[in-house]
Design a protein around this motif. Structure first.
Motif, PDB file in Angstrom:
ATOM      1  N   LEU A 169       0.593  -0.699  -0.459  1.00 42.89           N
ATOM      2  CA  LEU A 169      -0.148   0.516   0.165  1.00 42.89           C
ATOM      3  C   LEU A 169       1.172   1.480   0.048  1.00 42.89           C
ATOM      4  CD1 LEU A 169      -2.873   0.810  -0.182  1.00 42.89           C
ATOM      5  CD2 LEU A 169      -2.700   0.903   2.549  1.00 42.89           C
ATOM      6  N   ARG A 170       1.631   1.194   0.902  1.00 41.27           N
ATOM      7  CA  ARG A 170       2.850   2.264   0.727  1.00 41.27           C
ATOM      8  C   ARG A 170       3.415   2.615  -0.546  1.00 41.27           C
ATOM      9  NH1 ARG A 170       4.932   0.380   6.163  1.00 41.27           N
ATOM     10  NH2 ARG A 170       4.632   2.746   7.596  1.00 41.27           N
ATOM     11  N   GLU A 171       3.920   1.828  -1.745  1.00 46.82           N
ATOM     12  CA  GLU A 171       4.081   1.539  -2.475  1.00 46.82           C
ATOM     13  C   GLU A 171       3.402   2.600  -3.388  1.00 46.82           C
ATOM     14  OE1 GLU A 171       6.034  -0.810  -6.214  1.00 46.82           O
ATOM     15  OE2 GLU A 171       5.796  -2.061  -4.367  1.00 46.82           O
ATOM     16  N   ALA A 172       2.031   1.686  -3.466  1.00 49.01           N
ATOM     17  CA  ALA A 172       0.687   2.211  -4.423  1.00 49.01           C
ATOM     18  C   ALA A 172       0.490   3.861  -4.277  1.00 49.01           C
ATOM     19  CB  ALA A 172       0.068   1.326  -4.067  1.00 49.01           C
ATOM     20  N   TYR A 173       0.525   4.114  -3.004  1.00 46.55           N
ATOM     21  CA  TYR A 173       0.270   5.459  -2.080  1.00 46.55           C
ATOM     22  C   TYR A 173       1.706   6.419  -2.929  1.00 46.55           C
ATOM     23  CZ  TYR A 173      -4.128   6.014  -0.321  1.00 46.55           C
ATOM     24  OH  TYR A 173      -5.642   6.038  -0.226  1.00 46.55           O
ATOM     25  N   GLU A 174       2.421   5.881  -2.609  1.00 45.03           N
ATOM     26  CA  GLU A 174       4.152   6.639  -3.381  1.00 45.03           C
ATOM     27  C   GLU A 174       3.744   6.652  -4.741  1.00 45.03           C
ATOM     28  OE1 GLU A 174       6.999   4.836  -1.750  1.00 45.03           O
ATOM     29  OE2 GLU A 174       6.978   4.883  -0.371  1.00 45.03           O
ATOM     30  N   LYS A 175       3.868   5.908  -4.719  1.00 41.13           N
ATOM     31  CA  LYS A 175       3.039   6.274  -7.151  1.00 41.13           C
ATOM     32  C   LYS A 175       2.576   6.663  -7.671  1.00 41.13           C
ATOM     33  CE  LYS A 175       2.700   2.854 -11.377  1.00 41.13           C
ATOM     34  NZ  LYS A 175       3.446   4.173 -12.089  1.00 41.13           N
ATOM     35  N   ALA A 176       1.046   6.458  -6.905  1.00 44.39           N
ATOM     36  CA  ALA A 176       0.211   8.002  -7.013  1.00 44.39           C
ATOM     37  C   ALA A 176       0.429   9.556  -6.756  1.00 44.39           C
ATOM     38  CB  ALA A 176      -1.542   7.250  -6.164  1.00 44.39           C
ATOM     39  N   GLU A 177       1.771   9.618  -5.711  1.00 43.11           N
ATOM     40  CA  GLU A 177       1.777  11.203  -5.620  1.00 43.11           C
ATOM     41  C   GLU A 177       2.651  11.441  -6.995  1.00 43.11           C
ATOM     42  OE1 GLU A 177       3.127  13.389  -1.100  1.00 43.11           O
ATOM     43  OE2 GLU A 177       3.758  11.860  -1.976  1.00 43.11           O
ATOM     44  N   ARG A 178       3.450  10.658  -7.284  1.00 41.72           N
ATOM     45  CA  ARG A 178       4.429  10.785  -8.483  1.00 41.72           C
ATOM     46  C   ARG A 178       4.049  11.180  -9.237  1.00 41.72           C
ATOM     47  NH1 ARG A 178       7.429   6.067  -6.098  1.00 41.72           N
ATOM     48  NH2 ARG A 178       6.490   5.552  -7.910  1.00 41.72           N
ATOM     49  N   ASP A 179       2.851  10.235  -9.969  1.00 43.44           N
ATOM     50  CA  ASP A 179       2.025   9.923 -10.948  1.00 43.44           C
ATOM     51  C   ASP A 179       0.876  11.246 -11.327  1.00 43.44           C
ATOM     52  OD1 ASP A 179       4.156   8.374 -11.777  1.00 43.44           O
ATOM     53  OD2 ASP A 179       2.003   6.583 -11.573  1.00 43.44           O
ATOM     54  N   HIS A 180       0.423  12.127  -9.299  1.00 43.31           N
ATOM     55  CA  HIS A 180      -0.912  12.995  -9.760  1.00 43.31           C
ATOM     56  C   HIS A 180      -1.796  12.166 -10.272  1.00 43.31           C
ATOM     57  CE1 HIS A 180       1.857  16.341  -9.195  1.00 43.31           C
ATOM     58  NE2 HIS A 180       2.876  15.728 -10.282  1.00 43.31           N
ATOM     59  N   PHE A 181      -1.717  10.900  -9.569  1.00 46.21           N
ATOM     60  CA  PHE A 181      -2.726  10.223  -9.638  1.00 46.21           C
ATOM     61  C   PHE A 181      -3.760  10.039  -8.285  1.00 46.21           C
ATOM     62  CE2 PHE A 181      -5.262   5.939  -9.609  1.00 46.21           C
ATOM     63  CZ  PHE A 181      -6.118   5.706 -10.663  1.00 46.21           C
ATOM     64  N   LEU A 182      -5.576   9.984  -9.062  1.00 47.21           N
ATOM     65  CA  LEU A 182      -5.819  10.230  -8.007  1.00 47.21           C
ATOM     66  C   LEU A 182      -7.188   8.679  -8.484  1.00 47.21           C
ATOM     67  CD1 LEU A 182      -7.355  12.252  -5.237  1.00 47.21           C
ATOM     68  CD2 LEU A 182      -8.607  13.014  -6.915  1.00 47.21           C
ATOM     69  N   GLY A 183      -7.190   7.636  -7.185  1.00 44.38           N
ATOM     70  CA  GLY A 183      -8.314   7.073  -7.595  1.00 44.38           C
ATOM     71  C   GLY A 183      -9.267   7.252  -7.131  1.00 44.38           C
TER      72      GLY A 183
END
Length: 230
Positions: A169-183
């Motif tokens: 989950l940490r990796e997923a959130y870090e990637k989302a933050e880098r990509d400016h992705f809102l799920g």
């Protein structure tokens, strides 16, 4: 299987039209938030609860924790503009390396047995969500016109909790933050890592209290459960 749980509780609940945080509304004389907290407070497998809150609610929430003797809350963290930001703020405070759950604070009817099945599945696979098969016919609609009828047997209504190995989950959130992705939910972030997400079947009582009508359903569920324990 032990776990910690994050409860995002910073939303304004505008669709409830209550004029205050909907989690402070009462069901059977007790705030919705306390109903939800007690599920985890009374679960021997829960090691701790992290609440993401709006700063304006902090004192009232602290008073509720004292009044109802909720002792498993480890941290109150500030919520963000979006649910995803609130959860990320909470996730940063998790020190365990095991399983973390994310659960809507406005879902007070999750059953302990379903939590245990979910955490055990997440331990085995890394990621698991709870949901129920869609009951209604599903249509894809554009501009008010039906485009197609979607085949229903493969469609599920997804609920919370959602359970993950903390590292995933940490990796997923870090990637989302880098990509400016809102799920749309935590699983949607994990899916972007190409991590398979298992599904555990729950029940239809596990509703999220969103609109005023949901409070009537909530009262009915409470009455039904009272009869179960008679």
């Amino acid at each position: 299987m032990t776990y910690q749980v994050i409860l995002p509780a910073a939303g304004l609940g505008k669709r409830m039209r209550a004029g205050k945080n909907k989690l402070l509304l009462e069901l059977k004389g007790m705030p919705v938030l306390v109903h939800t907290l007690r599920v985890f407070e009374e679960d021997e497998d829960c090691e701790g609860i992290i609440l993401a809150i709006h700063p304006q609610d902090e004192q009232e929430f602290k008073a509720l924790l004292r009044k109802y003797r909720v002792r498993k809350v480890l941290n109150l963290v500030p919520g963000g503009d979006e649910r995803q930001h609130s959860i990320y703020n909470a996730l940063k405070t998790v020190e365990s390396n095991g399983i973390v759950l994310v659960h809507d604070a406005a879902r007070p009817f999750i059953r302990k047995g379903h939590i245990h099945r979910l955490t055990e599945t997440a331990r085995e696979t890394g990621a698991a969500i709870i949901g129920v098969p869609a009951k209604d016919t599903m249509k894809k609609v554009q501009d008010g016109v039906v485009v197609e009828t979607v085949e229903r047997s493969s469609l599920w209504a997804v609920q919370t909790p959602q359970a993950f190995r903390i590292s995933i989950l940490r990796e997923a959130y870090e990637k989302a933050e880098r990509d400016h992705f809102l799920g749309t939910d935590d699983s949607s972030l994990v899916e972007r890592l190409n991590v398979p997400v298992s599904v555990v079947e729950g029940d239809y009582d596990n509703i999220k209290l969103t609109t005023p009508e949901d409070l009537f359903f909530a009262e009915a569920i409470l009455k039904k459960r009272e009869k179960e324990f008679c």
